[in-house]
Enzyme design. Structure first.
Site, PDB file in Angstrom:
ATOM      1  N   LYS A 126       0.858  -1.193   0.000  1.00 17.21           N
ATOM      2  CA  LYS A 126       0.000   0.000   0.000  1.00 17.21           C
ATOM      3  C   LYS A 126       0.883   1.228   0.000  1.00 17.21           C
ATOM      4  O   LYS A 126       2.016   1.183   0.491  1.00 17.21           O
ATOM      5  CB  LYS A 126      -0.875   0.027   1.260  1.00 17.21           C
ATOM      6  CG  LYS A 126      -2.081   0.937   1.146  1.00 17.21           C
ATOM      7  CD  LYS A 126      -3.221   0.239   0.424  1.00 17.21           C
ATOM      8  CE  LYS A 126      -4.382   1.135   0.140  1.00 17.21           C
ATOM      9  NZ  LYS A 126      -5.555   0.350  -0.301  1.00 17.21           N
ATOM     10  N   ASP A 166      -7.042   4.503  -4.404  1.00  9.92           N
ATOM     11  CA  ASP A 166      -7.695   4.366  -3.096  1.00  9.92           C
ATOM     12  C   ASP A 166      -8.306   5.744  -2.841  1.00  9.92           C
ATOM     13  O   ASP A 166      -8.543   6.503  -3.794  1.00  9.92           O
ATOM     14  CB  ASP A 166      -6.680   3.949  -2.021  1.00  9.92           C
ATOM     15  CG  ASP A 166      -7.348   3.483  -0.717  1.00  9.92           C
ATOM     16  OD1 ASP A 166      -7.763   2.324  -0.628  1.00  9.92           O
ATOM     17  OD2 ASP A 166      -7.490   4.311   0.220  1.00  9.92           O
TER      18      ASP A 166
HETATM   19  P1  NDP Z   1     -12.933   8.091  -2.676  1.00 15.20           P
HETATM   20  O1  NDP Z   1     -11.855   9.072  -2.499  1.00 15.20           O
HETATM   21  O2  NDP Z   1     -13.499   7.872  -4.030  1.00 15.20           O
HETATM   22  O3  NDP Z   1     -14.159   8.414  -1.704  1.00 15.20           O
HETATM   23  C1  NDP Z   1     -13.977   8.461  -0.336  1.00 15.20           C
HETATM   24  C2  NDP Z   1     -15.298   8.826   0.324  1.00 15.20           C
HETATM   25  O4  NDP Z   1     -15.164   8.647   1.727  1.00 15.20           O
HETATM   26  C3  NDP Z   1     -15.701  10.269   0.101  1.00 15.20           C
HETATM   27  O5  NDP Z   1     -17.101  10.373   0.102  1.00 15.20           O
HETATM   28  C4  NDP Z   1     -15.085  10.966   1.309  1.00 15.20           C
HETATM   29  O6  NDP Z   1     -15.734  12.172   1.678  1.00 15.20           O
HETATM   30  C5  NDP Z   1     -15.284   9.907   2.381  1.00 15.20           C
HETATM   31  N1  NDP Z   1     -14.213  10.043   3.375  1.00 15.20           N
HETATM   32  C6  NDP Z   1     -12.889   9.898   3.183  1.00 15.20           C
HETATM   33  N2  NDP Z   1     -12.201  10.148   4.299  1.00 15.20           N
HETATM   34  C7  NDP Z   1     -13.114  10.462   5.212  1.00 15.20           C
HETATM   35  C8  NDP Z   1     -13.032  10.828   6.579  1.00 15.20           C
HETATM   36  N3  NDP Z   1     -11.850  10.920   7.204  1.00 15.20           N
HETATM   37  N4  NDP Z   1     -14.204  11.052   7.234  1.00 15.20           N
HETATM   38  C9  NDP Z   1     -15.396  10.966   6.602  1.00 15.20           C
HETATM   39  N5  NDP Z   1     -15.521  10.637   5.296  1.00 15.20           N
HETATM   40  C10 NDP Z   1     -14.404  10.391   4.628  1.00 15.20           C
HETATM   41  O7  NDP Z   1     -12.350   6.713  -2.087  1.00 15.20           O
HETATM   42  P2  NDP Z   1     -12.843   5.218  -2.338  1.00 15.20           P
HETATM   43  O8  NDP Z   1     -14.303   5.175  -2.534  1.00 15.20           O
HETATM   44  O9  NDP Z   1     -11.951   4.637  -3.367  1.00 15.20           O
HETATM   45  O10 NDP Z   1     -12.454   4.534  -0.958  1.00 15.20           O
HETATM   46  C11 NDP Z   1     -13.365   4.417   0.139  1.00 15.20           C
HETATM   47  C12 NDP Z   1     -12.919   3.309   1.057  1.00 15.20           C
HETATM   48  O11 NDP Z   1     -12.887   2.064   0.332  1.00 15.20           O
HETATM   49  C13 NDP Z   1     -11.525   3.464   1.657  1.00 15.20           C
HETATM   50  O12 NDP Z   1     -11.516   2.873   2.935  1.00 15.20           O
HETATM   51  C14 NDP Z   1     -10.664   2.615   0.727  1.00 15.20           C
HETATM   52  O13 NDP Z   1      -9.486   2.182   1.370  1.00 15.20           O
HETATM   53  C15 NDP Z   1     -11.606   1.464   0.464  1.00 15.20           C
HETATM   54  N6  NDP Z   1     -11.357   0.658  -0.714  1.00 15.20           N
HETATM   55  C16 NDP Z   1     -11.253   1.234  -1.946  1.00 15.20           C
HETATM   56  C17 NDP Z   1     -11.058   0.432  -3.059  1.00 15.20           C
HETATM   57  C18 NDP Z   1     -11.037   0.991  -4.430  1.00 15.20           C
HETATM   58  O14 NDP Z   1     -10.952   0.193  -5.377  1.00 15.20           O
HETATM   59  N7  NDP Z   1     -11.137   2.296  -4.631  1.00 15.20           N
HETATM   60  C19 NDP Z   1     -10.882  -1.031  -2.937  1.00 15.20           C
HETATM   61  C20 NDP Z   1     -11.091  -1.538  -1.594  1.00 15.20           C
HETATM   62  C21 NDP Z   1     -11.297  -0.705  -0.545  1.00 15.20           C
HETATM   63  P3  NDP Z   1     -14.994  13.579   1.391  1.00 15.20           P
HETATM   64  O15 NDP Z   1     -15.081  13.768  -0.094  1.00 15.20           O
HETATM   65  O16 NDP Z   1     -15.789  14.557   2.173  1.00 15.20           O
HETATM   66  O17 NDP Z   1     -13.581  13.432   1.892  1.00 15.20           O
HETATM   67  O1  2IT Z   2      -7.922  -1.365  -0.652  1.00 12.47           O
HETATM   68  C1  2IT Z   2      -7.899  -1.858  -1.798  1.00 12.47           C
HETATM   69  O2  2IT Z   2      -8.032  -3.071  -1.991  1.00 12.47           O
HETATM   70  C2  2IT Z   2      -7.702  -0.946  -2.937  1.00 12.47           C
HETATM   71  N1  2IT Z   2      -7.634   0.269  -2.740  1.00 12.47           N
HETATM   72  C3  2IT Z   2      -7.559  -1.505  -4.327  1.00 12.47           C
HETATM   73  C4  2IT Z   2      -6.156  -1.979  -4.563  1.00 12.47           C
HETATM   74  C5  2IT Z   2      -5.851  -2.398  -5.986  1.00 12.47           C
HETATM   75  O3  2IT Z   2      -4.678  -2.724  -6.190  1.00 12.47           O
HETATM   76  O4  2IT Z   2      -6.721  -2.414  -6.849  1.00 12.47           O
END
Ligand code: NDP
Ligand code: 2IT
Length: 446
Positions: A126, A166
């Site tokens: 990561k 992420d």
């Molecule tokens: P994005 O940046 O697309 O969206 C993040 C969302 O979460 C936004 O709505 C943001 O609001 C909110 N958020 C982030 N930080 C905070 C905080 N400290 N407090 C409250 N709200 C918060 O990210 P993703 O959708 O890609 O990721 C979301 C989660 O999913 C994370 O935990 C990530 O690690 C996990 N994840 C992502 C994957 C992926 O493929 N993208 C795969 C597996 C897991 P705001 O805009 O107000 O900050």
């Molecule tokens: O937390 C996760 O699994 C991710 N942000 C996706 C990682 C990836 O390599 O697609």
């Protein structure tokens, strides 16, 4: 916790001071491993657990960049290459001001077991930076990404370490990162990053994969109980990549998402979130959830205080960030009749919250199982890049569905075999651990 595991946990605390999220992630996995190490003492003999807790390599570097007014900024970036027993390090990059080494280590540690659970050949890693992309222009984002890659490029590669997105890192950022990697190395090495655009080496379904996968997992859990998502009320925290496509799949399967959020508050929309409007606000305008509520008019309202977990739901999908769902939120969900919680985000539920769920008989899916669809589809992107091929949406989605069903079954089988039937959290930890531990044993003391 088993006494030997407790000793190793104490050692983790001693060696990694001040990294609360990393400690939390390690404790969560260790809490499931007692029966495994009792049954297989050879894991202890080979110090597999101690080795698992120490990243193979940690890189920390400075990222200088210039804003649109000519002011110079310095950020700090990280790449933690945690474990490569199963394949090249694989995991996303996070851009958020809260990022520090402890967050990246917790995410990298989780990623080892998540990636193992997919059954695909990917190790765990990561990275990220404390850079805050909010309010920055495209030019500023590009210059930051280029500066970060000017150091990162020497550490990554399709056989070495393959970053993706992420929080704060989506298609735009991956584009700038890939462009700079290509320029520095003079190689069109598609497999070095995943989450690419469809016209330059990306995979269909990667954008949707994490959210879709989480909902497939929920569908499977409900099916195992003879139920389905049809007619269920669902709440989804966040409104980023994972949340948006979780909402899309819930609606496809007949459920209704009645609330979603961002870091400033949540929108309640009893008729069901209007996904076209949400995508317009979040993906196109990069706006706020309060704007969604304003534009939706009388049907939706924005709530700036309290939490989304106060909204009654049958199914809750935390898809924002770590520790966003606390004991208080869990109690509110149980009171509202919630039956299923699945983590679309990484470690969004605190340990106290998960205790509330198990006490109340709420089905709980941990992130390392429920959100593995994103990284799994990244591995499918790597497969397409390696064969210079490009699969159809239908075929790729079918592969994702099969992978999620496989993870679901692996969790239940391991939970059964090691004495905690029906416990997805326990099963995910055990099944992920055994796959990576066996590979580590085979590769010797390295
Ligand atoms: P994005 O940046 O697309 O969206 C993040 C969302 O979460 C936004 O709505 C943001 O609001 C909110 N958020 C982030 N930080 C905070 C905080 N400290 N407090 C409250 N709200 C918060 O990210 P993703 O959708 O890609 O990721 C979301 C989660 O999913 C994370 O935990 C990530 O690690 C996990 N994840 C992502 C994957 C992926 O493929 N993208 C795969 C597996 C897991 P705001 O805009 O107000 O900050
Ligand atoms: O937390 C996760 O699994 C991710 N942000 C996706 C990682 C990836 O390599 O697609």
């Amino acid at each position: 916790m088993d006494i030997h595991l407790q000793e190793q946990y104490d050692e983790v605390l001693r060696r990694n001071p001040g990294e609360a999220e990393f400690h939390q992630a390690v404790a969560e996995v260790f809490s499931s491993l007692g029966t495994v190490v009792a049954k297989h003492p050879h894991y202890a003999d080979a110090a597999v657990i101690s080795r698992l807790c120490e990243p193979e390599r940690q890189i920390i570097f400075r990222v200088p960049w210039t804003d649109d007014n000519g002011r110079i900024h310095i950020n700090r970036a990280f790449r933690v290459e945690f474990n490569s027993a199963l394949g090249p390090y694989k995991g996303g990059l996070r851009f958020h001001p809260s990022v520090y080494l402890g967050i990246i280590k917790f995410l990298g540690f989780e990623q080892i077991f998540k990636n193992a659970l997919t059954g695909l050949p990917i190790g765990g890693g990561k990275g990220g930076s404390d850079f805050d992309p909010k309010g920055r222009s495209d030019g500023e984002i590009m210059r930051f990404c280029q500066s970060l890659m000017t150091e990162l490029y020497r550490h990554i590669g399709e056989y070495t370490d393959v970053p993706a997105g992420d929080i704060g890192v989506g298609g735009r950022e991956i584009g700038y990162l890939f462009g700079q990697y290509k320029r520095i190395t003079n190689r069109y090495e598609s497999g070095v990053l995943t989450g690419k655009g469809l016209s330059w080496g990306g995979s269909r379904v990667r954008t949707e994969a994490t959210g879709y996968g989480t909902v497939y997992f929920v569908d499977e859990m409900l099916r195992a109980r003879g139920e389905s998502l049809d007619g269920k009320r669902v709440t989804v925290s966040g409104s980023g990549n994972v949340a948006i496509y979780a909402i899309e799949k819930v609606h496809e399967l007949g459920g209704t998402v009645v609330a979603c959020s961002d870091s400033a508050g949540y929108a309640v929309d009893e008729k069901g979130i209007d996904l076209n409007l949400l995508k317009q606000v979040k993906e196109v305008r990069r706006g706020r959830i309060s704007e969604y509520a304003d534009l939706r008019g009388g049907d939706a309202s924005f709530v700036a205080d309290g939490t989304i977990w106060d909204v009654p739901a049958d199914v809750a999908l935390p898809c924002a960030t770590q520790n966003e769902l606390t004991e208080e939120g869990a109690l509110a969900l149980v009171k509202g009749g919630c039956q299923v919680v699945a983590e679309g985000a990484n470690m969004p539920c605190t340990p106290e919250a998960t205790k509330v769920f198990s006490g109340a008989g709420v089905l709980f899916a941990p992130g390392k199982a429920a959100n593995a669809g994103g990284v799994a589809t990244s591995a499918l992107e790597m497969q397409q890049n390696a064969s210079r091929d490009s699969w159809s949406f239908e075929y790729t989605e079918e592969r994702l569905g099969n992978i999620m069903r496989g993870i679901h079954d692996r969790c239940l089988e391991a939970a059964d075999e090691y004495g905690s039937p029906g416990d997805y959290q326990f099963g995910a930890n055990v099944a992920g651990f055994i796959r990576v531990a066996d590979a580590m044993l085979a590769l010797g003391v390295i």
